[in-house]
Design a protein around this motif. Sequence first.
Motif, short mmCIF file in Angstrom:
data_model
loop_
_atom_site.label_atom_id
_atom_site.label_comp_id
_atom_site.label_asym_id
_atom_site.label_seq_id
_atom_site.Cartn_x
_atom_site.Cartn_y
_atom_site.Cartn_z
N LEU A 32 -77.00 33.79 42.54
CA LEU A 32 -76.70 34.59 41.35
C LEU A 32 -76.55 36.09 41.64
O LEU A 32 -76.72 36.92 40.75
N GLY A 33 -76.21 36.40 42.87
CA GLY A 33 -75.86 37.77 43.21
C GLY A 33 -74.36 37.93 43.25
O GLY A 33 -73.61 37.07 42.77
N THR A 34 -73.89 39.02 43.82
CA THR A 34 -72.45 39.24 43.96
C THR A 34 -72.18 40.10 45.19
O THR A 34 -73.10 40.68 45.79
N TRP A 35 -70.93 40.18 45.57
CA TRP A 35 -70.50 40.93 46.75
C TRP A 35 -69.80 42.23 46.37
O TRP A 35 -69.69 43.12 47.18
N MET A 36 -69.32 42.31 45.13
CA MET A 36 -68.62 43.51 44.69
C MET A 36 -68.52 43.50 43.18
O MET A 36 -68.25 42.45 42.58
N GLY A 37 -68.74 44.66 42.54
CA GLY A 37 -68.62 44.71 41.10
C GLY A 37 -68.59 46.13 40.59
O GLY A 37 -68.85 47.09 41.33
N ILE A 38 -68.29 46.24 39.30
CA ILE A 38 -68.25 47.53 38.62
C ILE A 38 -68.81 47.35 37.22
O ILE A 38 -68.80 46.24 36.68
N THR A 39 -69.34 48.40 36.65
CA THR A 39 -69.82 48.34 35.27
C THR A 39 -68.86 49.10 34.36
O THR A 39 -68.03 49.89 34.83
N VAL A 40 -69.00 48.90 33.07
CA VAL A 40 -68.14 49.59 32.11
C VAL A 40 -68.44 51.08 32.06
O VAL A 40 -67.69 51.84 31.45
N HIS A 41 -69.52 51.51 32.72
CA HIS A 41 -69.88 52.92 32.78
C HIS A 41 -69.48 53.57 34.11
O HIS A 41 -69.73 54.76 34.32
N GLY A 42 -68.90 52.79 35.02
CA GLY A 42 -68.40 53.36 36.26
C GLY A 42 -69.30 53.24 37.46
O GLY A 42 -69.04 53.86 38.50
N ARG A 43 -70.37 52.45 37.38
CA ARG A 43 -71.18 52.18 38.57
C ARG A 43 -70.47 51.12 39.40
O ARG A 43 -70.03 50.08 38.88
#
Length: 258
Positions: free
Chosen positions: A51-62
């Motif tokens: 349940l992890g990830t290798w790459m992502g972004i948030t709607v706030h720019g993180r």
Amino acid sequence: MCLILFAYKHHPKYPLIVAANRDEFYSRPTAPAQYWSDDPHILAGRDLKELGTWMGITVHGRFAALTNYRDPRQHTSDALSRGHLVANYLKNQQSPQEYLEKISKQADQYNGFNLLVGDLQSLWYYGNKQGQIHPVVPGVHGLCNHLLNTPWPKLEKGRQQLAHCLMQEDDFEDELWQILTNGEQAADDLLPNTGVGLELERTLSSIFIESPEYGTRSSTILLIRQDRWVTFVERKYHSSKSSWQESSYEFQLEDHLL
């Protein structure tokens, strides 16, 4: 994720451009890129085993992305899942530097990794094999399975091709996909020796990897424009690089920062 090519504060219209491949065993269950139901401000693919990830972004720019450090001699089976390093940053409110300082104190609990974390103000890098936290300087960079900008053949090829295609002002997305699907292997005399044997070093030397059990599972392009408009496109591959499921998102970053 095993190859991250990125341009940081290099292009006049895009402060951040990322073109990345995730390489993994075909048998490992994975969800395509989407907003997470349990954390809807996060946009990322997801490893359904941990349940992890290798790459992502948030709607706030993180933003965060990860590669593994290849050294089978130091791999331990009871280490913590590295995908949580990305997921926890995206869920977090700490600055990139503060988060990496925290992670550096727990680094020996993980197998080798390289971690990029950033927000709208800065981008930072930390690898637990090198043990140093530092800001990323403007330019064209690459991460594969060693350290930032280690001159492995596929990383050097990818950086050069990325720099060339970004000489255009716009409309370079098709060229980014071409870079990410390049299956040409490096010459034997250019291969690194990471302890996996010559045949596997050859297989892993291409930007796009194909083998019976392991290979490139997805490619992702992330573009953040000066006006805070985000384009995030993932291609999750089926039987080959000519057959994929595409997840495409565009949105304006929200003003409120976590």
